[in-house]
Design a protein around this motif. Structure first.
Motif, PDB file in Angstrom:
ATOM      1  N   ASP A   1       0.163  12.645 -11.824  1.00 26.56           N
ATOM      2  CA  ASP A   1       0.842  13.457 -10.819  1.00 26.56           C
ATOM      3  C   ASP A   1       2.352  13.320 -10.991  1.00 26.56           C
ATOM      4  N   ASP A   2       3.119  14.046 -10.214  1.00 27.13           N
ATOM      5  CA  ASP A   2       4.578  14.079 -10.380  1.00 27.13           C
ATOM      6  C   ASP A   2       5.223  12.709 -10.170  1.00 27.13           C
ATOM      7  N   GLN A   3       4.643  11.893  -9.310  1.00 32.06           N
ATOM      8  CA  GLN A   3       5.221  10.575  -9.029  1.00 32.06           C
ATOM      9  C   GLN A   3       4.677   9.492  -9.980  1.00 32.06           C
ATOM     10  N   GLU A   4       3.754   9.875 -10.846  1.00 35.53           N
ATOM     11  CA  GLU A   4       3.094   8.934 -11.759  1.00 35.53           C
ATOM     12  C   GLU A   4       2.437   7.790 -11.000  1.00 35.53           C
ATOM     13  N   THR A   5       1.844   8.125  -9.869  1.00 41.92           N
ATOM     14  CA  THR A   5       1.120   7.141  -9.063  1.00 41.92           C
ATOM     15  C   THR A   5      -0.345   7.527  -8.915  1.00 41.92           C
ATOM     16  N   GLY A   6      -0.770   8.512  -9.669  1.00 40.91           N
ATOM     17  CA  GLY A   6      -2.155   8.946  -9.559  1.00 40.91           C
ATOM     18  C   GLY A   6      -2.561   9.821 -10.726  1.00 40.91           C
ATOM     19  N   LEU A   7      -3.869   9.990 -10.887  1.00 44.07           N
ATOM     20  CA  LEU A   7      -4.416  10.823 -11.949  1.00 44.07           C
ATOM     21  C   LEU A   7      -4.929  12.117 -11.355  1.00 44.07           C
ATOM     22  N   VAL A   8      -4.492  13.222 -11.924  1.00 39.16           N
ATOM     23  CA  VAL A   8      -4.985  14.533 -11.513  1.00 39.16           C
ATOM     24  C   VAL A   8      -6.254  14.843 -12.298  1.00 39.16           C
ATOM     25  N   ILE A   9      -7.325  15.171 -11.581  1.00 38.74           N
ATOM     26  CA  ILE A   9      -8.580  15.524 -12.243  1.00 38.74           C
ATOM     27  C   ILE A   9      -9.041  16.892 -11.760  1.00 38.74           C
ATOM     28  N   SER A  10      -9.938  17.503 -12.543  1.00 33.38           N
ATOM     29  CA  SER A  10     -10.507  18.788 -12.154  1.00 33.38           C
ATOM     30  C   SER A  10     -11.994  18.784 -12.466  1.00 33.38           C
ATOM     31  N   ASP A  11     -12.684  19.775 -11.941  1.00 33.88           N
ATOM     32  CA  ASP A  11     -14.108  19.916 -12.237  1.00 33.88           C
ATOM     33  C   ASP A  11     -14.335  20.836 -13.420  1.00 33.88           C
ATOM     34  N   GLY A  12     -13.286  21.056 -14.201  1.00 36.68           N
ATOM     35  CA  GLY A  12     -13.358  21.968 -15.332  1.00 36.68           C
ATOM     36  C   GLY A  12     -12.893  23.359 -14.981  1.00 36.68           C
ATOM     37  N   GLY A  13     -12.708  23.622 -13.699  1.00 40.63           N
ATOM     38  CA  GLY A  13     -12.223  24.915 -13.238  1.00 40.63           C
ATOM     39  C   GLY A  13     -10.867  24.778 -12.591  1.00 40.63           C
ATOM     40  N   GLU A  14     -10.669  25.487 -11.479  1.00 37.41           N
ATOM     41  CA  GLU A  14      -9.372  25.474 -10.798  1.00 37.41           C
ATOM     42  C   GLU A  14      -9.282  24.383  -9.731  1.00 37.41           C
ATOM     43  N   ASN A  15     -10.393  23.783  -9.383  1.00 42.47           N
ATOM     44  CA  ASN A  15     -10.388  22.770  -8.327  1.00 42.47           C
ATOM     45  C   ASN A  15      -9.824  21.453  -8.860  1.00 42.47           C
ATOM     46  N   GLN A  16      -8.703  21.037  -8.268  1.00 41.06           N
ATOM     47  CA  GLN A  16      -8.052  19.804  -8.698  1.00 41.06           C
ATOM     48  C   GLN A  16      -7.835  18.880  -7.513  1.00 41.06           C
ATOM     49  N   ARG A  17      -7.791  17.579  -7.831  1.00 41.36           N
ATOM     50  CA  ARG A  17      -7.401  16.588  -6.832  1.00 41.36           C
ATOM     51  C   ARG A  17      -6.789  15.397  -7.546  1.00 41.36           C
ATOM     52  N   THR A  18      -6.139  14.550  -6.787  1.00 39.72           N
ATOM     53  CA  THR A  18      -5.439  13.399  -7.356  1.00 39.72           C
ATOM     54  C   THR A  18      -6.107  12.097  -6.915  1.00 39.72           C
ATOM     55  N   LEU A  19      -6.344  11.229  -7.890  1.00 35.70           N
ATOM     56  CA  LEU A  19      -6.890   9.902  -7.612  1.00 35.70           C
ATOM     57  C   LEU A  19      -5.747   8.893  -7.641  1.00 35.70           C
ATOM     58  N   PRO A  20      -5.445   8.215  -6.539  1.00 41.81           N
ATOM     59  CA  PRO A  20      -4.385   7.192  -6.548  1.00 41.81           C
ATOM     60  C   PRO A  20      -4.721   6.104  -7.559  1.00 41.81           C
ATOM     61  N   ALA A  21      -3.723   5.641  -8.295  1.00 40.27           N
ATOM     62  CA  ALA A  21      -3.976   4.621  -9.315  1.00 40.27           C
ATOM     63  C   ALA A  21      -2.741   3.778  -9.573  1.00 40.27           C
ATOM     64  N   ASP A  22      -2.928   2.465  -9.612  1.00 39.06           N
ATOM     65  CA  ASP A  22      -1.866   1.564 -10.060  1.00 39.06           C
ATOM     66  C   ASP A  22      -1.850   1.497 -11.584  1.00 39.06           C
ATOM     67  N   LYS A  23      -3.049   1.574 -12.180  1.00 34.12           N
ATOM     68  CA  LYS A  23      -3.186   1.608 -13.634  1.00 34.12           C
ATOM     69  C   LYS A  23      -4.274   2.609 -13.998  1.00 34.12           C
ATOM     70  N   ILE A  24      -4.103   3.254 -15.149  1.00 35.33           N
ATOM     71  CA  ILE A  24      -5.093   4.205 -15.656  1.00 35.33           C
ATOM     72  C   ILE A  24      -5.488   3.760 -17.058  1.00 35.33           C
ATOM     73  N   LEU A  25      -6.753   3.425 -17.219  1.00 34.18           N
ATOM     74  CA  LEU A  25      -7.273   2.969 -18.506  1.00 34.18           C
ATOM     75  C   LEU A  25      -7.957   4.140 -19.206  1.00 34.18           C
ATOM     76  N   VAL A  26      -7.486   4.482 -20.401  1.00 37.20           N
ATOM     77  CA  VAL A  26      -8.047   5.607 -21.148  1.00 37.20           C
ATOM     78  C   VAL A  26      -8.938   5.081 -22.270  1.00 37.20           C
ATOM     79  N   THR A  27     -10.224   5.412 -22.187  1.00 37.34           N
ATOM     80  CA  THR A  27     -11.196   4.967 -23.199  1.00 37.34           C
ATOM     81  C   THR A  27     -12.074   6.159 -23.585  1.00 37.34           C
ATOM     82  N   VAL A  28     -11.509   7.065 -24.367  1.00 36.83           N
ATOM     83  CA  VAL A  28     -12.220   8.309 -24.710  1.00 36.83           C
ATOM     84  C   VAL A  28     -12.615   8.355 -26.183  1.00 36.83           C
ATOM     85  N   GLY A  29     -12.638   7.206 -26.839  1.00 38.82           N
ATOM     86  CA  GLY A  29     -13.055   7.189 -28.239  1.00 38.82           C
ATOM     87  C   GLY A  29     -12.043   6.486 -29.123  1.00 38.82           C
TER      88      GLY A  29
END
Length: 465
Positions: free
Chosen positions: A244-272
């Protein structure tokens, strides 16, 4: 510029590379190994070993927490415990350091020359190695590429700041209050579960419709149940869109237009993971590639004479034990042995809670090959040893041909089942039939009895259920 000549040059001292070099040295082959960091590669330094140390520490902390106050698990009552993650990380680093020294000692014992630096091909027989003391040229009759892999970075979530790779998270000194894990594969779930046990509020974000998408749904169910018990929020069919703009959360979507933000202190990326080939000078060679991976044959030979490749750089399955087996085989081949890769199965283990093991064919995979199968499954809830350890979740399952009872695959989910993986693989490699497993006396009381009971069940005469 210094020059070295040898019969074998191994590029990369990860599990595949150092095993290849040690075995070659034992066989009397003049061997040089190049490593830009510490020996042991990703697995030993920022992967398998440190992550399992962290997982074990988290398990122990979680057990003690369940003995605090009025809970009195096993009749044991303790005061409310606390976790010093910095001290835990120091303990983990001590294990890694000991193993680093061990690998170095084994290489030296095998009379392997170790070069610390970065290797780059000049041609199919010559490699330039940049070290702290200057450049060296290594001329080799045979070269093994064993450079491993690295975490995949998402364009919308580059590593840095609050965004962590699987290596970064193993250096945290404090438990994050809110941790979001992008990727519900085995790495994300192993580490996410560990931090949930250490007190973090964890959310798993997975783009497909199931966590652990490479395992069948029946094996995954006990893992999903345990995650819910730990308070882990699992979101499937969810796509990470960026910070998000404040870099305090992760923006996610359901693959369409519906988006929401998950608050996060840290974001761990493990996609391969991706093969480590950049800067290696492969453009100077004429190697056949399979996408980003080096193409090899059944002897780990590349398309160029005298050049071999092993481990993650050759593609899936990206497992340390596969790389080790390839490295040992290649050393024998270079020494003149007649070897070929003919493994019936490579067991895969997911160190979640409960653990998951898969060796050989699943029921669906066997049926997809038009094989008529017999399936035997035995739950740990009927296993005495599992009961005594309060670890009754899960089961052992055997998949065998219906006509001759040849074992095609074995899967298990449960506490400590990783230690059964070798027995599963051995049964498949040795061509065991259901009668062989059922007729082998299994010690009582052990979890391994579930293996024998699954064979009895497939034969139509289960004893304890």
């Amino acid at each position: 510029m210094k020059e070295i000549s040898c019969k074998l040059l191994v590029i990369g001292a990860g599990p595949g590379g150092y095993v290849c070099a040690i075995r070659a040295g034992q066989l009397g082959i003049d061997t040089v190994i190049v490593e830009r960091s510490k020996p042991g590669g990703t697995c030993l330094n920022v992967g398998c070993i440190p992550s399992k140390a962290l997982i074990h520490a988290a398990d122990e902390f979680d057990k003690v927490r369940h003995m605090a106050g009025d809970k009195a698990m096993f009749g044991i009552r303790v005061q409310q415990p606390t976790l010093d993650l910095a001290a835990t990380m120091d303990w983990k680093d001590g294990i890694v350091d000991r193993l680093n020294l061990g690998v170095t000692g084994l290489l030296q014992k095998a009379k392997v020359k170790i070069l610390e630096g970065t290797a780059k091909f000049r041609d199919g027989k010559t490699v330039l190695v940049e070290t702290e003391t200057g450049s060296q040229i290594v001329r080799a009759e045979n070269i093994v590429i064993a450079t491993g892999s690295a975490p995949v970075e998402l364009p919308v979530l580059p590593f840095g700041g609050v965004v962590l790779s699987s290596a970064d998270v193993l250096s945290l000194r404090e438990v994050p209050r809110k941790l979001v894990v992008v990727g519900g594969g085995y790495i994300g779930l192993e580490l996410g579960t560990a931090f949930a046990k250490m007190g973090a509020e964890v959310t798993i974000v997975e783009a497909t419709e199931q966590i652990l998408p490479h395992y069948d749904a029946e094996l995954v169910k006990p893992v999903v149940k345990r995650l819910a018990e730990l308070g882990v929020n699992v979101l499937v069919g969810a796509k990470a869109e960026g910070l998000d703009d404040q870099e305090t959360g992760l923006v996610i979507s359901d693959g369409g237009e519906n988006q929401r933000t998950l608050p996060a202190d840290k974001i761990l990326v493990t996609v391969g993971r991706r093969p480590c080939t950049e800067g290696l000078g492969l453009e100077e060679l004429d190697l056949d590639m399979a996408g980003r991976f080096v193409r090899i044959d059944e002897r780990c030979r590349t398309s160029m004479r005298g050049i071999y490749a092993i481990g993650d750089v050759t593609g899936e399955p990206m497992l340390a034990h596969r790389a080790m087996a390839q490295g040992e085989m290649v050393a024998d081949i270079i020494a003149g042995g007649r070897r070929v890769w003919d493994k019936r199965c490579i067991p895969a283990v997911c160190f979640t809670d409960p653990e998951v093991v898969s060796a050989g064919l699943s029921p669906a995979e066997a049926r997809a090959q038009s094989i008529d199968v017999k399936i035997g499954q035995f739950p740990f809830s009927a296993n005495g040893r599992a009961m005594t350890m309060a670890a009754e979740s899960g089961f052992v399952r055997i998949v065998a041909r219906a006509d001759n009872h040849l074992v095609l695959g074995i899967q298990a989910v449960g506490s400590g089942v990783s230690e059964l993986s070798s027995a599963f693989a051995l049964a498949i490699e040795m061509g065991a039939r259901l009668e062989d497993i059922a007729g082998t006396i299994h010690a009582h009381p052990t979890r391994s009895e579930a293996f024998q009971e699954a064979a009895f069940k497939a034969l139509g005469h289960g004893l304890h259920m």
